[in-house]
Motif scaffolding. Structure first.
Motif, PDB file in Angstrom:
ATOM      1  N   GLY A 191      20.740  -0.313  11.665  1.00  7.31           N
ATOM      2  CA  GLY A 191      19.524  -0.101  12.447  1.00  7.31           C
ATOM      3  C   GLY A 191      18.265  -0.229  11.612  1.00  7.31           C
ATOM      4  O   GLY A 191      17.263  -0.802  12.056  1.00  7.31           O
ATOM      5  N   TYR A 192      18.328   0.269  10.389  1.00  5.42           N
ATOM      6  CA  TYR A 192      17.192   0.190   9.473  1.00  5.42           C
ATOM      7  C   TYR A 192      16.845  -1.274   9.183  1.00  5.42           C
ATOM      8  O   TYR A 192      15.684  -1.678   9.263  1.00  5.42           O
ATOM      9  CB  TYR A 192      17.558   0.928   8.186  1.00  5.42           C
ATOM     10  CG  TYR A 192      16.527   0.875   7.091  1.00  5.42           C
ATOM     11  CD1 TYR A 192      15.452   1.753   7.081  1.00  5.42           C
ATOM     12  CD2 TYR A 192      16.647  -0.039   6.040  1.00  5.42           C
ATOM     13  CE1 TYR A 192      14.507   1.722   6.054  1.00  5.42           C
ATOM     14  CE2 TYR A 192      15.715  -0.069   5.015  1.00  5.42           C
ATOM     15  CZ  TYR A 192      14.642   0.811   5.032  1.00  5.42           C
ATOM     16  OH  TYR A 192      13.728   0.769   4.015  1.00  5.42           O
ATOM     17  N   ARG A 193      17.867  -2.060   8.902  1.00  6.62           N
ATOM     18  CA  ARG A 193      17.648  -3.492   8.623  1.00  6.62           C
ATOM     19  C   ARG A 193      17.093  -4.201   9.851  1.00  6.62           C
ATOM     20  O   ARG A 193      16.168  -5.008   9.747  1.00  6.62           O
ATOM     21  CB  ARG A 193      18.957  -4.126   8.178  1.00  6.62           C
ATOM     22  CG  ARG A 193      18.823  -5.572   7.794  1.00  6.62           C
ATOM     23  CD  ARG A 193      20.142  -6.145   7.342  1.00  6.62           C
ATOM     24  NE  ARG A 193      19.975  -7.514   6.897  1.00  6.62           N
ATOM     25  CZ  ARG A 193      20.983  -8.327   6.679  1.00  6.62           C
ATOM     26  NH1 ARG A 193      22.230  -7.909   6.837  1.00  6.62           N
ATOM     27  NH2 ARG A 193      20.764  -9.567   6.277  1.00  6.62           N
ATOM     28  N   PHE A 194      17.634  -3.894  11.011  1.00  6.51           N
ATOM     29  CA  PHE A 194      17.164  -4.510  12.251  1.00  6.51           C
ATOM     30  C   PHE A 194      15.709  -4.154  12.519  1.00  6.51           C
ATOM     31  O   PHE A 194      14.892  -5.024  12.845  1.00  6.51           O
ATOM     32  CB  PHE A 194      18.047  -4.058  13.425  1.00  6.51           C
ATOM     33  CG  PHE A 194      17.577  -4.595  14.745  1.00  6.51           C
ATOM     34  CD1 PHE A 194      17.842  -5.899  15.118  1.00  6.51           C
ATOM     35  CD2 PHE A 194      16.860  -3.790  15.614  1.00  6.51           C
ATOM     36  CE1 PHE A 194      17.396  -6.405  16.331  1.00  6.51           C
ATOM     37  CE2 PHE A 194      16.404  -4.275  16.828  1.00  6.51           C
ATOM     38  CZ  PHE A 194      16.685  -5.592  17.191  1.00  6.51           C
ATOM     39  N   ALA A 195      15.359  -2.885  12.367  1.00  4.70           N
ATOM     40  CA  ALA A 195      13.986  -2.441  12.625  1.00  4.70           C
ATOM     41  C   ALA A 195      13.007  -3.129  11.680  1.00  4.70           C
ATOM     42  O   ALA A 195      11.934  -3.580  12.108  1.00  4.70           O
ATOM     43  CB  ALA A 195      13.886  -0.922  12.479  1.00  4.70           C
ATOM     44  N   ARG A 196      13.366  -3.235  10.412  1.00  2.00           N
ATOM     45  CA  ARG A 196      12.480  -3.920   9.457  1.00  2.00           C
ATOM     46  C   ARG A 196      12.308  -5.386   9.833  1.00  2.00           C
ATOM     47  O   ARG A 196      11.207  -5.925   9.722  1.00  2.00           O
ATOM     48  CB  ARG A 196      13.013  -3.769   8.031  1.00  2.00           C
ATOM     49  CG  ARG A 196      12.809  -2.354   7.490  1.00  2.00           C
ATOM     50  CD  ARG A 196      13.375  -2.186   6.095  1.00  2.00           C
ATOM     51  NE  ARG A 196      12.823  -3.126   5.148  1.00  2.00           N
ATOM     52  CZ  ARG A 196      11.937  -2.829   4.209  1.00  2.00           C
ATOM     53  NH1 ARG A 196      11.500  -1.600   4.083  1.00  2.00           N
ATOM     54  NH2 ARG A 196      11.501  -3.744   3.376  1.00  2.00           N
TER      55      ARG A 196
END
Length: 122
Positions: A33-38
């Motif tokens: 999720g962190y990678r997607f949000a960035r």
């Protein structure tokens, strides 16, 4: 805003605050999720972050000598007593991964290609 590794240090210190519990599975899902949000916010990843996203999985597979379709968290969990132990093992592996000799990395495409050729010969 700090990068991935600065953020992981905060998660390591207070996992309950960021991922709810001390769990390697929760950590991996959070990182997805962190990678997607960035990416959605057009925040570029550093070269070291890209290296982690591309090479941590095959590095864990090689280190643990486990070649499955399972993600790195499941591979670490298989070798651990529980989620909490696997969470702590992740950070030990992460430190080792970041300090590795990158010239020893195996290209997953070459490994797959070599495996296919071996099966054809046999």
């Amino acid at each position: 805003m700090g990068g991935l590794f600065e953020f992981l240090e905060r998660v390591k210190e207070k996992p309950g605050m960021y991922i709810g519990t001390t769990s390697v599975t929760h950590l991996r899902l959070f990182l997805v999720g962190y990678r997607f949000a960035r990416a959605e916010l057009n925040i570029s990843s550093s070269d070291e972050e890209i290296d982690f996203y591309r090479n941590f999985q095959p590095w864990v597979q090689k280190k643990m000598r486990v070649y499955t379709t399972n993600s790195w968290d499941k591979i670490i969990l298989i070798q651990s007593a529980n989620e909490k132990e696997a969470f702590h093992a992740f950070f030990v592996f992460l430190d080792e991964f970041r300090q590795r000799d990158k010239s020893q990395d195996i290209d997953p495409i070459l490994v797959e290609s070599s495996s296919s050729n071996i099966e054809k010969v046999a």
